[in-house]
Write a protein that holds these residues in place. Structure first.
Motif, PDB file in Angstrom:
ATOM      1  N   GLU A  82       2.710  -7.163 -10.296  1.00 33.56           N
ATOM      2  CA  GLU A  82       2.122  -5.834 -10.207  1.00 33.56           C
ATOM      3  C   GLU A  82       0.623  -5.879 -10.480  1.00 33.56           C
ATOM      4  N   CYS A  83      -0.066  -4.830  -9.989  1.00 36.45           N
ATOM      5  CA  CYS A  83      -1.517  -4.743 -10.151  1.00 36.45           C
ATOM      6  C   CYS A  83      -1.958  -3.317  -9.850  1.00 36.45           C
ATOM      7  N   VAL A  84      -3.229  -3.094 -10.030  1.00 36.48           N
ATOM      8  CA  VAL A  84      -3.882  -1.858  -9.599  1.00 36.48           C
ATOM      9  C   VAL A  84      -5.045  -2.271  -8.712  1.00 36.48           C
ATOM     10  N   ILE A  85      -5.129  -1.645  -7.546  1.00 38.09           N
ATOM     11  CA  ILE A  85      -6.293  -1.823  -6.677  1.00 38.09           C
ATOM     12  C   ILE A  85      -7.156  -0.581  -6.854  1.00 38.09           C
ATOM     13  N   ALA A  86      -8.391  -0.794  -7.303  1.00 37.01           N
ATOM     14  CA  ALA A  86      -9.326   0.309  -7.513  1.00 37.01           C
ATOM     15  C   ALA A  86     -10.452   0.193  -6.492  1.00 37.01           C
ATOM     16  N   VAL A  87     -10.850   1.324  -5.931  1.00 34.90           N
ATOM     17  CA  VAL A  87     -11.925   1.348  -4.938  1.00 34.90           C
ATOM     18  C   VAL A  87     -13.174   1.917  -5.607  1.00 34.90           C
ATOM     19  N   LYS A  89       0.668   4.787 -14.495  1.00 37.60           N
ATOM     20  CA  LYS A  89       1.941   5.480 -14.653  1.00 37.60           C
ATOM     21  C   LYS A  89       3.138   4.534 -14.530  1.00 37.60           C
ATOM     22  N   LEU A  90       3.077   3.586 -13.559  1.00 34.32           N
ATOM     23  CA  LEU A  90       4.260   2.776 -13.262  1.00 34.32           C
ATOM     24  C   LEU A  90       4.076   1.270 -13.408  1.00 34.32           C
ATOM     25  N   VAL A  91       2.852   0.812 -13.657  1.00 31.65           N
ATOM     26  CA  VAL A  91       2.608  -0.625 -13.815  1.00 31.65           C
ATOM     27  C   VAL A  91       1.829  -0.866 -15.109  1.00 31.65           C
ATOM     28  N   ILE A 108      -4.843   2.485  -7.083  1.00 33.97           N
ATOM     29  CA  ILE A 108      -3.554   2.386  -6.418  1.00 33.97           C
ATOM     30  C   ILE A 108      -2.677   1.423  -7.205  1.00 33.97           C
ATOM     31  N   GLU A 109      -1.633   1.951  -7.803  1.00 34.45           N
ATOM     32  CA  GLU A 109      -0.689   1.120  -8.545  1.00 34.45           C
ATOM     33  C   GLU A 109       0.214   0.428  -7.527  1.00 34.45           C
ATOM     34  N   CYS A 110       0.346  -0.890  -7.664  1.00 30.75           N
ATOM     35  CA  CYS A 110       1.085  -1.667  -6.668  1.00 30.75           C
ATOM     36  C   CYS A 110       2.076  -2.632  -7.307  1.00 30.75           C
ATOM     37  N   VAL A 159       2.973   2.166  -5.348  1.00 31.01           N
ATOM     38  CA  VAL A 159       4.050   2.929  -5.987  1.00 31.01           C
ATOM     39  C   VAL A 159       3.536   4.227  -6.617  1.00 31.01           C
ATOM     40  N   HIS A 160       2.240   4.297  -6.828  1.00 29.08           N
ATOM     41  CA  HIS A 160       1.608   5.529  -7.312  1.00 29.08           C
ATOM     42  C   HIS A 160       0.112   5.389  -7.053  1.00 29.08           C
ATOM     43  N   SER A 161      -0.548   6.490  -6.770  1.00 28.48           N
ATOM     44  CA  SER A 161      -1.990   6.398  -6.532  1.00 28.48           C
ATOM     45  C   SER A 161      -2.708   7.617  -7.099  1.00 28.48           C
ATOM     46  N   TRP A 162      -3.984   7.404  -7.367  1.00 26.50           N
ATOM     47  CA  TRP A 162      -4.828   8.397  -8.011  1.00 26.50           C
ATOM     48  C   TRP A 162      -6.152   8.455  -7.266  1.00 26.50           C
ATOM     49  N   PHE A 163      -6.831   9.602  -7.301  1.00 20.91           N
ATOM     50  CA  PHE A 163      -8.189   9.666  -6.782  1.00 20.91           C
ATOM     51  C   PHE A 163      -9.018  10.568  -7.680  1.00 20.91           C
ATOM     52  N   ASP A 164     -10.322  10.361  -7.628  1.00 17.72           N
ATOM     53  CA  ASP A 164     -11.243  11.173  -8.424  1.00 17.72           C
ATOM     54  C   ASP A 164     -11.921  12.156  -7.490  1.00 17.72           C
ATOM     55  N   PRO A 165     -11.529  13.442  -7.531  1.00 16.01           N
ATOM     56  CA  PRO A 165     -12.115  14.417  -6.612  1.00 16.01           C
ATOM     57  C   PRO A 165     -13.630  14.570  -6.781  1.00 16.01           C
TER      58      PRO A 165
END
Length: 176
Positions: free
Chosen positions: A66-71, A105-107, A119-121, A140-146
């Motif tokens: 598992e990992c998180v990909i951040a942009v 949340k999930l990783v 992006i949680e992966c 598996v879950h993703s977030w963005f900063d508006p």
């Protein structure tokens, strides 16, 4: 037309924005800069990425799955490059580069504050890892900063050269 040296092909096919790949192993978070990634499916979102076996993050990704990909936004360009120019074996990159992290949340890997998206992966296919260092991930879950909507992203063109994404145009599409 002129012949293009094979080492320049990457510069012509740059896959998308430079990303940060966060992992966590045995309670220790790490982050690396990643340019070699691509979408392979839309729903569920699946992402293929290359993580070199020489990278400290490789072991964590392989063992935890598992990992998180951040942009990151282009405003983080210098930090992003410096993150990629050192190893998590020797440095706590979150501390050195003043990265704020938040629990996912999930990783187990952390989210990285200040990025457009996180992006949680989970790894869903590692059959090409031994041969090509290619992991297939599922978001598996993703977030963005508006607050960062519309800011430029950084694109690696090879050998220390980067481009910022530019003007957005909209054309009629039959795809949804």
């Amino acid at each position: 037309m002129k012949t293009l040296h094979p080492s320049k092909v990457y510069q012509m096919l740059e896959p998308g924005p430079v990303a940060l790949l966060a992992t966590a192993q045995d309670g220790k978070a790490n982050v690396m800069t990643m340019s070699w990634h691509m979408m392979v499916e839309f729903e569920p979102p699946r992402i293929a990425c290359i993580v070199s076996g020489a990278d400290h993050s490789f072991t964590a990704l392989r063992e935890t799955g598992e990992c998180v990909i951040a942009v990151p936004p282009a405003t983080m360009a210098e930090r992003v490059v410096e993150i990629g120019n050192c190893s998590g074996r020797e440095v706590d990159k979150f501390a050195r580069f003043h990265l704020d992290s938040h629990p996912a949340k999930l990783v187990a890997a952390p989210l990285i504050a200040g990025c457009l998206a996180n992006i949680e992966c989970r790894v869903i296919d590692d059959s090409l890892v031994d041969r090509f260092n290619l992991f297939v991930l599922e978001a598996v879950h993703s977030w963005f900063d508006p607050a960062l909507t519309g800011v430029s992203t950084l694109h690696h063109r090879g050998w220390g050269e980067f481009a910022l994404d530019g003007e957005i145009i909209r054309l009629k599409s039959r795809m949804r």
